[in-house]
Design an enzyme around this catalytic site. Structure first.
Site, PDB file in Angstrom:
ATOM      1  N   ASP A   1      -4.071  -9.813   0.961  1.00  0.00           N
ATOM      2  CA  ASP A   1      -2.787  -9.702   0.245  1.00  0.00           C
ATOM      3  C   ASP A   1      -1.692 -10.391   1.051  1.00  0.00           C
ATOM      4  OD1 ASP A   1      -1.078  -9.085  -1.807  1.00  0.00           O
ATOM      5  OD2 ASP A   1      -0.705  -7.039  -1.142  1.00  0.00           O
TER       6      ASP A   1
ATOM      7  N   PHE B   1       0.816  -1.206   0.000  1.00  0.00           N
ATOM      8  CA  PHE B   1       0.000   0.000   0.000  1.00  0.00           C
ATOM      9  C   PHE B   1       0.854   1.261   0.000  1.00  0.00           C
ATOM     10  CE2 PHE B   1      -2.322  -3.510   1.665  1.00  0.00           C
ATOM     11  CZ  PHE B   1      -3.551  -3.417   1.050  1.00  0.00           C
ATOM     12  N   GLY B   2       2.138   1.076  -0.254  1.00  0.00           N
ATOM     13  CA  GLY B   2       3.010   2.235  -0.311  1.00  0.00           C
ATOM     14  C   GLY B   2       4.383   1.890   0.221  1.00  0.00           C
TER      15      GLY B   2
END
Ligand SMILES: *[C@@H]1O[C@H](CO)[C@@H](O)[C@H](O)[C@H]1NC(C)=O
Ligand SMILES: *[C@@H]1O[C@H](CO)[C@@H](O)[C@H](O)[C@H]1NC(C)=O
Ligand SMILES: *[C@@H]1O[C@H](CO)[C@@H](O)[C@H](O)[C@H]1NC(C)=O
Ligand SMILES: *[C@@H]1O[C@H](CO)[C@@H](O)[C@H](O)[C@H]1NC(C)=O
Ligand SMILES: *[C@@H]1O[C@H](CO)[C@@H](O)[C@H](O)[C@H]1NC(C)=O
Ligand SMILES: *[C@@H]1O[C@H](CO)[C@@H](O)[C@H](O)[C@H]1NC(C)=O
Ligand SMILES: *[C@@H]1O[C@H](CO)[C@@H](O)[C@H](O)[C@H]1NC(C)=O
Ligand SMILES: *[C@@H]1O[C@H](CO)[C@@H](O)[C@H](O)[C@H]1NC(C)=O
Ligand SMILES: *[C@@H]1O[C@H](CO)[C@@H](O)[C@H](O)[C@H]1NC(C)=O
Length: 814
Positions: free
Chosen positions: A625, A511-512
């Site tokens: 995930d 997510f980053g």
């Protein structure tokens, strides 16, 4: 020399004496095939005989490839009537009838051939066809297995539907991986209207591979029109049939319907002698029959996926806007039913359902248009055959059903419109321009309001808050007993990470990016700077973070706090000294540092953490995930799951069900989630299974294709079938496994159970934890879900494959 001669003699003798060494391809009346005897085709391609799965009281007579392991069946005679005992026999009667008898001499299966053949013989051909023919007239086949397909279509075999009686032959799924009886899924030709190939379940239409366009079935992306195949669709007054031949005879290929109702083509890799998945359908959401309702178009590249055809509007706008497409679309303006109506051309489409269509082979497109105009209920037309610039005419009446955009190929479709709508459409460009102008103005106004609001909010924050505040201030609805969540100042975090410097970057998470930081009290932290803001306001974000922070378990990474700055969202976690699982097991030098006992402890720890997320915490969290890079390791090599709860933040508060936005990583994502966006705890279980197998084996699932066509999962399955599972283990483990062998085998079997194709066949995490502890017996796994080979050309998965370096795969790009 003498010894050699003796050996040859011996083996010759063996061939005659020992029944197991039968190598005939033909038998005549009075001869028979029994248990442990087989027929082998002349060149040794196929073998036929009796066999059973685990249960010896269910005996079948079938045909399989002689030299391919695991054994791949292509045809089974008595699939619905197994012999109750291993003493079944197969005979040809004097009249040429093929029968299977059980031990009491009763007929359990018969080919029902009713001829009075002279000297009939039964022969297994190298095509895989089992035939009965007259010895004197070998061209005249009295019976052949190719006329009675099971779940597999071999080259030369055809599915047929009678245009007269309505009877048809079909590919029918097995009931179960060890139960070849007729299951619910059927792949056959529907003869209503212009014939089309369909998959049904219990009679209900699920998927249309489509009608024949001269080259291929119209619902299949043209990239799968492979140069090595000659597909053919033959329509006569009596019968319509579909099949294929190989143009390159050195290729081995089969086409089959799976247990879960997918049609799949496999090609044998000549390097590894393994099956490689070449095409699979239905491949994505838009392949589900009529998923968007009538008069609409499905496009997986669009968000939302469903769109009314031009000139049509949602029948129930409220449902439509909440993505319930059931009611479909209706015309904005009714047809005039006169010659003033016109047609709008669409390109690149899968043609609509032809079950209520009309067709003519000789008309051209112009004639097709004018005949459509003459009948008020005719709503669309297209060419029947797209070769040589197109020919023939296909007409549709009333609603247009099951149209989608194809990734490649696709056809032209002309849809009828009232004259006013066609003008409207011409005006559309002008209107679009006007729309853009209005849109821009609105946008500017909104931006101004936004900037002012943010400015005010920042001022408020600066005035009222010191460095760390309690989340309670922001979340009035948190419950008693919940922990508070510290909110860090942006400057604190920027200082701790040397301004998010490259040198501090630990990696790029789902997510980053993630940075290492050190607070002024010298505590190490991991800082996740979320990219791709979900548009959550600060309050919702903090609510979400408090929920995540309250998930506490020794196998979950601890969330220390968060930070909000304008549209920046940052999460602060405890720092893990030993990075992540992938850092060790996939690195040639470091993998030897993780011995088997540690790997086993890691697997057990992940299982416990996941069980907590699924069942023991107050919320049911589906990770969505899970992968080795999300398994962090502390100084004692204890595993801790990270990134949990974030899919929630990003995907809204879906707890289970369907999502437009697929978060997941190639190699770990379950088939139902990748193809249809269906996620559940069982999609996490799938990812867990991949992690277990990767941890045992020390190789990545998605990189395993080079040597093994079905990736790690297929390789593990093959070794398991051959009872050679121990070969899977990472060579760098070096030391003899000894007593731990049972643990290794258990892990492999659990891994295989977790990666089953059907979610309901996978255990839940509480069962997994019990199995790992040896407190629960292990069922036998079936064949796991296979990933299409990465160089294969399956339409639905191409995107997933191309983004395999990035962990968020947005199937629906926004
Ligand atoms: C089938 O073959 C067996 C062994 O050759 C023979 O005893 C039997 O009579 C045959 N049965 C039929 C129906 O032909
Ligand atoms: C077939 O072979 C198996 C194993 O070799 C044996 O147990 C079985 O009795 C044999 N069946 C017959 C009918 O000979
Ligand atoms: C043989 O098949 C018949 C008919 O299906 C059945 O009634 C009989 O019980 C079977 N005999 C054995 C020994 O399985
Ligand atoms: C199975 O076959 C054997 C002979 O091979 C026979 O003795 C036995 O009775 C059969 N069992 C059943 C249940 O039919
Ligand atoms: C042969 O006929 C029987 C009785 O009508 C039927 O049950 C069976 O399915 C038929 N066999 C084949 C191979 O069609
Ligand atoms: C493909 O099959 C059709 C019909 O069976 C045949 O007419 C045609 O010649 C074949 N094409 C090639 C390239 O072999
Ligand atoms: C036929 O297939 C084989 C194996 O894939 C390949 O090596 C060969 O080049 C192909 N031949 C033709 C004419 O395409
Ligand atoms: C979608 O709309 C249809 C018709 O209005 C309704 O029957 C159905 O329950 C709705 N489905 C969902 C999931 O809301
Ligand atoms: C229009 O076509 C439909 C469907 O083929 C047919 O039922 C109907 O009779 C036709 N109407 C006219 C006026 O020809």
């Amino acid at each position: 020399m003498e010894i050699f001669k003796a050996l040859v003699l011996c083996s010759l003798l063996l061939n005659f004496i020992v029944p197991g060494f039968h190598a005939f391809d033909t038998i005549a009346p009075g001869q028979s095939v029994k248990d442990n005897e087989t027929l082998v085709s002349a060149e040794g391609t196929f073998e036929a005989g009796f066999f059973n799965f685990a249960d010896p009281t269910n005996q079948y007579f079938g045909i399989w490839y002689k030299d391919i392991s695991p054994r791949t069946f292509v045809w089974i005679a008595n699939r619905d009537t197994p012999v109750g005992n291993s003493s079944g026999v197969l005979n040809v009667t004097d009249g040429g009838n093929l029968v299977i008898l059980n031990v009491s001499g009763d007929i359990v299966w018969s080919s029902n051939t009713s001829t009075t053949a002279k000297k009939p013989v039964l022969q297994l051909l190298d095509t895989g066809n089992l035939v009965v023919k007259e010895e004197s007239n070998p061209e005249n086949l009295l019976w052949q297995s190719f006329y009675l397909p099971g779940d597999t279509l071999l080259p030369g075999m055809r599915i047929r539907s009678s245009m007269v009686s309505g009877t048809f032959t079909s590919l029918t799924s097995w009931r179960d991986s060890q139960e070849p009886g007729k299951g619910e899924y059927s792949y056959h030709i529907d003869t209503h209207g212009f014939p089309q190939v369909v998959i049904t379940k219990g009679g209900k239409l699920l998927y249309r591979a489509g009608s024949w366009n001269g080259n291929i079935l119209s619902g299949i992306p043209s990239e799968t029109l492979y140069k090595d195949f000659n597909f053919s669709f033959v329509i006569t007054e009596q019968e319509v049939s579909y099949g294929y031949e190989l143009l390159n005879q050195s290729i081995v290929s089969r086409y089959m319907i799976t247990l879960t109702g997918q049609i799949q083509r496999f090609i044998l890799s000549d390097q590894t002698n393994n099956w490689q998945l070449f095409y699979s359908g239905p491949a994505d959401r838009c392949d589900n029959y009529n998923v968007c309702g009538v008069n609409s178009n499905c496009d997986v590249d669009n968000s939302p996926t469903c769109e009314c055809l031009q000139g049509f509007i949602p029948k129930s706008p409220e449902n439509w806007n909440s993505q319930n497409w059931t009611d479909g679309c209706v015309r904005r303006v009714n047809l005039d039913c006169s010659n003033s109506d016109g047609f709008l051309k669409y390109q690149g489409l899968k043609l609509p359902d032809t079950s209520a269509s009309w067709f003519d082979k000789s008309m051209n497109l112009k004639e097709c248009e004018s005949i459509c105009l003459k009948n008020c209920s005719c709503t669309a037309y297209a060419n029947l055959d797209i070769r040589d610039g197109g020919s023939g005419c296909l007409l549709w009446f009333n609603n247009i059903v099951d149209v989608r955009k194809l990734s490649s190929g696709g056809q032209d479709l002309y849809i009828r419109m009232a004259a006013s709508e066609l003008d409207h459409n011409k005006d559309l460009n002008k209107k679009k321009l006007a729309g853009i102008l209005v849109g821009c103005t609105l946008f500017i106004i909104i931006m101004v309001i936004l900037v002012v609001t943010i400015f005010r909010w920042k001022k408020l924050k600066k005035a009222g808050k010191n460095q760390i505040v309690s989340g309670k201030n922001h979340t009035d609805n948190t419950q008693k007993g919940e922990i508070d969540i510290p909110i860090f100042d942006f400057s604190t975090i920027a200082n701790a990470t040397s301004n998010f410097s490259i040198g501090n970057k630990l990696g790029e998470g789902g997510f980053g990016p993630v940075y290492k930081g050190t607070l002024s009290n010298s505590q190490d932290i991991a800082v996740k700077r979320l990219c791709n803001n979900s548009g959550q306001g600060p309050k919702e974000f903090i609510n979400e973070v408090v929920l995540i922070a309250n998930l506490q378990h020794r196998n979950l990474v601890k969330l220390l706090g968060c930070c909000i700055q304008e549209d920046e969202r940052i999460l602060i976690y405890e720092f893990m000294t030993n990075r992540s699982l992938d850092y060790f097991i996939f690195d040639e030098a470091r993998k030897s540092l993780l011995h088997w006992p540690q790997r086993f402890q890691i697997i057990c720890g992940i299982a416990r953490g996941l069980l907590y997320l699924h069942e023991d915490s107050r919320l049911r969290i589906i990770h969505r995930d899970l992968k080795t890079s999300n398994i962090l390791l502390d100084e004692n090599m204890n595993p801790k799951i990270s990134d949990f709860g974030l899919a929630r933040t990003f995907g809204g508060d879906e707890v289970e069900g369907k999502t437009k936005r697929v978060v997941g990583t190639y190699g770990y994502i379950s088939p139902e989630y990748a193809a249809r966006g269906n996620f559940s705890v069982k999609s996490d279980v799938f990812s867990f299974g991949v992690i277990v197998l990767e941890t045992v084996c020390g190789k990545k699932n998605r990189e395993y294709f080079d040597d093994h066509d079905h990736g790690l999962l297929g390789h593990a399955w093959r070794l398991w079938c051959e009872e050679k599972s121990m070969e899977l283990i990472d060579e760098s483990l070096g030391e003899p496994i000894g007593l731990a062998e049972a643990d290794v085998l258990r892990c492999i079997q659990i891994g295989l159970l977790c990666v089953q194709d059907r979610p309901e066949d996978r255990p839940d995490m509480s069962a997994v934890v019990l199995m790992l502890n040896g407190e629960k017996s292990l069922p036998r796994p079936r064949e796991p879900a296979f990933y299409p080979h990465q160089s294969g050309s399956s339409s639905g998965n191409s995107k997933l494959q191309s983004t395999n370096e990035i962990s968020i795969s947005l199937l629906d790009a926004r």
